[in-house]
Enzyme design. Structure first.
Site, PDB file in Angstrom:
ATOM      1  N   ALA A   1      49.011  27.491  36.600  1.00 23.33           N
ATOM      2  CA  ALA A   1      48.395  26.966  35.768  1.00 23.33           C
ATOM      3  C   ALA A   1      48.110  27.345  34.419  1.00 23.33           C
ATOM      4  O   ALA A   1      47.627  26.806  33.804  1.00 23.33           O
ATOM      5  CB  ALA A   1      47.548  26.529  36.420  1.00 23.33           C
ATOM      6  N   GLY A   2      48.226  28.981  34.529  1.00 22.40           N
ATOM      7  CA  GLY A   2      48.181  29.848  33.512  1.00 22.40           C
ATOM      8  C   GLY A   2      46.670  29.853  33.418  1.00 22.40           C
ATOM      9  O   GLY A   2      45.623  30.346  32.411  1.00 22.40           O
ATOM     10  N   LYS A   3      46.013  29.919  34.948  1.00 20.24           N
ATOM     11  CA  LYS A   3      44.283  30.341  34.605  1.00 20.24           C
ATOM     12  C   LYS A   3      44.153  32.499  34.179  1.00 20.24           C
ATOM     13  O   LYS A   3      43.157  32.530  33.143  1.00 20.24           O
ATOM     14  CB  LYS A   3      43.541  30.364  35.730  1.00 20.24           C
ATOM     15  CG  LYS A   3      43.881  28.721  36.862  1.00 20.24           C
ATOM     16  CD  LYS A   3      43.648  28.468  37.873  1.00 20.24           C
ATOM     17  CE  LYS A   3      43.608  29.300  38.895  1.00 20.24           C
ATOM     18  NZ  LYS A   3      45.410  29.508  38.954  1.00 20.24           N
TER      19      LYS A   3
ATOM     20  N   ASP B   1      43.174  36.518  43.535  1.00 24.57           N
ATOM     21  CA  ASP B   1      43.989  37.184  43.386  1.00 24.57           C
ATOM     22  C   ASP B   1      43.610  38.747  43.513  1.00 24.57           C
ATOM     23  O   ASP B   1      43.830  39.947  44.367  1.00 24.57           O
ATOM     24  CB  ASP B   1      45.331  38.153  41.993  1.00 24.57           C
ATOM     25  CG  ASP B   1      45.892  36.367  41.533  1.00 24.57           C
ATOM     26  OD1 ASP B   1      45.737  35.472  43.208  1.00 24.57           O
ATOM     27  OD2 ASP B   1      46.325  35.848  40.719  1.00 24.57           O
TER      28      ASP B   1
END
Length: 202
Positions: free
Chosen positions: A12-14, A35
């Site tokens: 989503a581009g976080k 991550d």
């Protein structure tokens, strides 16, 4: 003890948003996310029933599972984030919260923090396009997470990265976050209500 909590699907581009937001905010905020938690485990526990592994859920979609070591690590990660918030100007979290047990654990871990919740949305076709393009994700994760990641969540701000530029998204978050911080500073009695993170939508 302030936290900016970004929650949304993989791809989503976080992470890009979190990095750009970190560069924009003053005073400087530290940044971490799911991550980083995954990276703490040895590779032998990736795709392993004790660590983290994938299967198919009842819908037939790709599902990420947490084994006992993986779940313990995610709980430790939440408490590490709270500790960082206690000794820094603020923490930006880049997370994917898919299960009630983890929502509840984040709520417990961040109980003493002021948490600004941001829901990061993106249309499924664009998520799937990015998932393929990035080349480092199991294909199908985005579709498997799409209907789950925002369930039971309540946000201070929601953004959509489908076609909005990263700069516009970051600017919106930064502006809303700064207004929120000013509101807390001017009305300390509001903190008791705002301080509880991951508030249930119901």
């Amino acid at each position: 003890m302030t936290v900016v909590f970004l929650n949304g699907c993989t791809s989503a581009g976080k992470t890009s948003v979190a990095r750009a937001l970190q560069e924009m905010l003053h005073p400087a905020h530290v940044r971490t996310g799911i991550d980083d938690a995954f990276a703490m485990l040895p590779l032998k526990l990736h795709n392993h029933p004790d660590g983290f592994f994938f299967d198919r859920d009842s819908r037939g979609e790709v599902r990420l599972n947490n084994g006992p070591v993986g779940l313990a690590l995610l709980k430790a990660h939440a408490r590490m984030a709270a500790a960082l918030a206690g000794v820094s100007a603020g923490v930006i979290l880049d997370e994917v919260v898919l299960e009630e047990v983890l929502r509840d654990d984040w709520r417990e871990a961040l109980a003493d923090c002021d948490v600004f919740m941001v829901g990061v949305h993106c249309a499924l076709p664009e998520l799937e396009r990015r998932e393929v393009a990035r080349g480092d994700r199991l294909i199908g994760q985005a579709r498997g997470q799409f209907d789950l990641v925002h369930v039971g969540m309540s946000y201070d701000l929601e953004v959509d990265t489908t076609s909005t530029t990263p700069a516009e998204v970051v600017s919106r978050i930064a502006d809303a976050y700064q207004r929120w911080r000013l509101m807390l500073a001017s009305s300390p009695t509001l903190s008791a209500g705002i301080r509880t993170p991951l508030r249930r939508a119901d």
